[in-house]
Design an enzyme around this catalytic site. Sequence first.
Site, mmCIF file in Angstrom:
data_model
loop_
_atom_site.group_PDB
_atom_site.id
_atom_site.type_symbol
_atom_site.label_atom_id
_atom_site.label_comp_id
_atom_site.label_asym_id
_atom_site.label_seq_id
_atom_site.Cartn_x
_atom_site.Cartn_y
_atom_site.Cartn_z
ATOM 1 N N ASP A 94 0.821 -1.213 0.000
ATOM 2 C CA ASP A 94 0.000 0.000 0.000
ATOM 3 C C ASP A 94 0.847 1.251 0.000
ATOM 4 O O ASP A 94 0.616 2.176 -0.798
ATOM 5 C CB ASP A 94 -0.922 0.019 1.236
ATOM 6 N N GLU B 108 0.233 -0.629 5.814
ATOM 7 C CA GLU B 108 -0.943 -1.267 5.246
ATOM 8 C C GLU B 108 -2.188 -0.649 5.873
ATOM 9 O O GLU B 108 -2.323 -0.623 7.098
ATOM 10 C CB GLU B 108 -0.920 -2.778 5.503
ATOM 11 N N LYS C 170 -6.120 -0.861 6.548
ATOM 12 C CA LYS C 170 -7.159 -1.876 6.635
ATOM 13 C C LYS C 170 -8.450 -1.240 7.146
ATOM 14 O O LYS C 170 -8.444 -0.584 8.193
ATOM 15 C CB LYS C 170 -6.743 -3.010 7.573
#
Length: 348
Positions: free
Chosen positions: A250, A263, A265
């Site tokens: 990412d 990352e 989420k």
Amino acid sequence: MLTMKTLHLICRNCRGMANVLFQPQHTPVFLSTSCTAHSRKKKVNGYENIDQEKYANLVRMVTSSKTSCQTPERIFEEDSFLYGEVIKSKAPSQEPETRVPRNHSLMYNSNKVILPAEKTDPNIPVKISLPARDQMADGRLPSVTRILQQTMPMEQAFYLERWKQRMIMELGEEGFIEYTAAVFSQGKQFHARLEDLLVSRDDNIHRPEDTDELSGYLASVEHVLSDVSELRTLESAVLHSELKYLGIVDCVAYYRGKLCIIEWKTSEKQKPHIQRTFDNPLQVAAYVGALNHDVNYNFQVDCGLVVVVYKDGSPAHAHFMDPELCTYYWDKWLLRLEEYKEKKEEKQ
């Protein structure tokens, strides 16, 4: 010699005493209805050998209670009375052996050649696409996501399947498909907006055209973005040249002064602890190792960050992974990678 008068008195007194001693009494008589009462063998009662005095309190407690005695408190009292105090078993003297990867590849690449800073532009984030299948010498390589899905622990898979079945019961088959499609679409929109914000560094994080769900995600992550700086990569592919797997990162940027693989989420449930993020830390550790062994990147990383963002706008949880924690999850990732390869060999 006794006179006749004296002898006569003694005999008269003896007759009087005999009349008193042998006079018939008016005692009641009971007739037995069974003629074999004395001849039949006496039945043995199994409770006669029980220590009545020892269990008197228990019998009195049960017979005097006006309500049901089968409550947890009463059961514990009875167990304590019958068997005594609970003696906890001692812990084993040796802890169970911890599994270690057979091929312990290092997360950090000591042989990587770092280009001089003047030959790279730190202001332009690296963005590399996944290589085409015909460009890879070994054919199609597995992704980090696929490996984690194929080696998901049974307990985790059980809870995931139970959640899925519960959602289908509430929404129906078609409703569940629409729900998952909506969640995927919202996540994709959030990543796209986040990419624009990281590149432009626009202070106006909210836009009039944002949906309610997107506005919630952006409000949730706003306080984390203030600690992110010096973007290095964005939605970029990484490939481990030795272990032969790939994935898409990412973001790589500095978080509070530490260069991290980040990352993002999205979640509808709060996840304040990194253990609640399940395989996300393994995914980050796998990307760290892959980037460090990928020749397309002029730097290495030893830290990670899992940011859980919430649709209701509540503050996101940023789970920082220092080098020690990254190494811990890297070893777990290597075990999952070995398991995936073993399953693949069994199918062939």
